[in-house]
Every structure is written in C-alpha cells, then in structure tokens.
Design an enzyme around this catalytic site. Structure first.
Site, PDB file in Angstrom:
ATOM      1  N   ASP A  40       2.681  26.398   5.621  1.00 37.55           N
ATOM      2  CA  ASP A  40       2.048  25.501   4.650  1.00 37.55           C
ATOM      3  C   ASP A  40       0.617  25.982   4.400  1.00 37.55           C
ATOM      4  O   ASP A  40      -0.104  26.340   5.332  1.00 37.55           O
ATOM      5  CB  ASP A  40       2.051  24.063   5.178  1.00 37.55           C
ATOM      6  CG  ASP A  40       1.762  23.049   4.091  1.00 37.55           C
ATOM      7  OD1 ASP A  40       2.670  22.256   3.767  1.00 37.55           O
ATOM      8  OD2 ASP A  40       0.634  23.048   3.557  1.00 37.55           O
ATOM      9  N   ASN A  96       9.705  14.545   2.668  1.00 40.24           N
ATOM     10  CA  ASN A  96       9.235  13.544   1.708  1.00 40.24           C
ATOM     11  C   ASN A  96      10.136  13.598   0.484  1.00 40.24           C
ATOM     12  O   ASN A  96      10.440  14.686  -0.020  1.00 40.24           O
ATOM     13  CB  ASN A  96       7.784  13.841   1.307  1.00 40.24           C
ATOM     14  CG  ASN A  96       6.838  13.769   2.493  1.00 40.24           C
ATOM     15  OD1 ASN A  96       6.986  12.917   3.362  1.00 40.24           O
ATOM     16  ND2 ASN A  96       5.869  14.672   2.544  1.00 40.24           N
ATOM     17  N   GLN A 103       6.277  12.764  -1.893  1.00 38.76           N
ATOM     18  CA  GLN A 103       6.585  14.157  -2.250  1.00 38.76           C
ATOM     19  C   GLN A 103       5.636  14.634  -3.351  1.00 38.76           C
ATOM     20  O   GLN A 103       5.404  13.919  -4.330  1.00 38.76           O
ATOM     21  CB  GLN A 103       8.038  14.260  -2.734  1.00 38.76           C
ATOM     22  CG  GLN A 103       8.493  15.701  -2.969  1.00 38.76           C
ATOM     23  CD  GLN A 103       9.978  15.795  -3.339  1.00 38.76           C
ATOM     24  OE1 GLN A 103      10.641  14.777  -3.566  1.00 38.76           O
ATOM     25  NE2 GLN A 103      10.489  17.010  -3.408  1.00 38.76           N
ATOM     26  N   VAL A 105       5.549  18.396  -4.097  1.00 38.02           N
ATOM     27  CA  VAL A 105       6.226  19.549  -4.704  1.00 38.02           C
ATOM     28  C   VAL A 105       7.706  19.176  -4.812  1.00 38.02           C
ATOM     29  O   VAL A 105       8.378  18.966  -3.792  1.00 38.02           O
ATOM     30  CB  VAL A 105       6.040  20.825  -3.848  1.00 38.02           C
ATOM     31  CG1 VAL A 105       6.830  21.981  -4.453  1.00 38.02           C
ATOM     32  CG2 VAL A 105       4.558  21.189  -3.741  1.00 38.02           C
ATOM     33  N   HIS A 109      12.183  20.408   0.638  1.00 37.36           N
ATOM     34  CA  HIS A 109      11.672  21.207   1.755  1.00 37.36           C
ATOM     35  C   HIS A 109      11.514  20.323   2.978  1.00 37.36           C
ATOM     36  O   HIS A 109      11.229  19.137   2.870  1.00 37.36           O
ATOM     37  CB  HIS A 109      10.335  21.868   1.404  1.00 37.36           C
ATOM     38  CG  HIS A 109       9.298  20.910   0.889  1.00 37.36           C
ATOM     39  ND1 HIS A 109       9.290  20.464  -0.409  1.00 37.36           N
ATOM     40  CD2 HIS A 109       8.251  20.308   1.500  1.00 37.36           C
ATOM     41  CE1 HIS A 109       8.278  19.627  -0.573  1.00 37.36           C
ATOM     42  NE2 HIS A 109       7.630  19.509   0.573  1.00 37.36           N
ATOM     43  N   HIS A 111       9.196  19.876   6.345  1.00 43.64           N
ATOM     44  CA  HIS A 111       7.984  20.252   7.069  1.00 43.64           C
ATOM     45  C   HIS A 111       8.351  20.341   8.541  1.00 43.64           C
ATOM     46  O   HIS A 111       8.931  19.397   9.102  1.00 43.64           O
ATOM     47  CB  HIS A 111       6.905  19.181   6.933  1.00 43.64           C
ATOM     48  CG  HIS A 111       6.412  18.959   5.537  1.00 43.64           C
ATOM     49  ND1 HIS A 111       5.205  19.429   5.092  1.00 43.64           N
ATOM     50  CD2 HIS A 111       6.972  18.300   4.481  1.00 43.64           C
ATOM     51  CE1 HIS A 111       5.027  19.059   3.832  1.00 43.64           C
ATOM     52  NE2 HIS A 111       6.076  18.373   3.434  1.00 43.64           N
TER      53      HIS A 111
END
Ligand code: 5GP
Ligand code: ZN
Length: 126
Positions: A40, A96, A103, A105, A109, A111
């Site tokens: 990240d 998220n 969220q 983006v 995905h 994390h």
C-alpha cells in the site's frame, strides 16, 4: 469478462487495473495469472499489502458465484505473504466494500496488515 474480451471502460481507467497492467508502478511482492500483491502506498501498519485480482471486480457487492475460487485464492495467499513480509505473529485482513464500507478504490482488494504496533487508523473513506 473472458481473457480474450477487451477491457471495459471501467477497467481502462481503474487505478488497480492500471497497476496490474504495469502502467503505474507499484512495489510488487507477488504475481500469478490471477492475482497481484503490492505494498500500500500509504501504509497503516509496518506490513500493509494489497491483494488484488487482475480481473476488474468492483467489490464483494458485485462479485459473483463464479468468483469464489478467486476469492478463496486471495484469502489463502494472505498468511504466506504476511509471514514473508515480516508479520511473524499474525495479521489482519480488511476488505472495504462500497462507499458505506469506506472503499476508496473501486476494484476489489484485501488489505493485509501486520507487524509491531502502533498502527495508524485506516481511512474510513469519509
Ligand atoms: P480502500 O479504501 O479502497 O479499501 O483502499 C485503497 C487503498 O489503496 C488505500 O489504503 C490507499 O493507500 C491505497 N492506494 C491508493 N492509491 C494507491 C497507489 O497508487 N498505489 C498503491 N500502492 N496503493 C494505493
Ligand atoms: Zn480495476
């Protein structure tokens, strides 16, 4: 979307699709035919990885039954990469989903967060 289909308009401009295509640089730690994993850019913990499917899926809200194998692969990859990147004693997985879920983006995905405290509070998208 099949492998031979052209990218959708969303995938064309999507940040994580662009990272997956190598158009935007990232600090990659893993890649296979389905997934990429990179650090990240604004880490909330000493280890903060993003596990990202190469195929554009917006979030779990739009994921379908046909994505279940990919979802399983994402989850099962996390412990190995967390350990390899220095989260020796465990890790946290966060996904998220949608604006209400924080969220930012809109490409699915996970994390992967780990390493010694303190950790920064992750953005809530608000
Ligand atoms: P979300 O809030 O959508 O769950 O998480 C998006 C994450 O992507 C954030 O933690 C943010 O720091 C990260 N991010 C945003 N832009 C970039 C980028 O260009 N490169 C990388 N490596 N991470 C990014
Ligand atoms: Zn995308």
């Amino acid at each position: 979307m099949t492998d031979s289909a052209p990218p959708s308009a969303a995938a064309d401009s999507c940040l994580f699709c662009r990272i997956a295509r190598g158009e935007i640089p990232s600090r990659r730690v893993y890649e296979d035919e389905d997934l990429i994993v990179f650090h990240d850019i604004h880490p909330a913990a000493p280890v903060h990885l993003l596990v990202v499917p190469k195929r554009h899926i917006e979030s779990l809200i739009t994921a379908a039954l046909e994505d279940r194998e990919l979802m399983g692969k994402m989850l099962l990859l996390a412990p190995r990469l967390a350990r390899e990147q220095g989260a020796a004693d465990g890790f946290r997985l966060v996904i998220n989903n949608g604006p209400g879920g924080g969220q930012e983006v809109f490409h699915l995905h996970c994390h992967v967060l780990g390493g010694p405290r303190p950790w920064r509070q992750m953005s809530t998208g608000r």
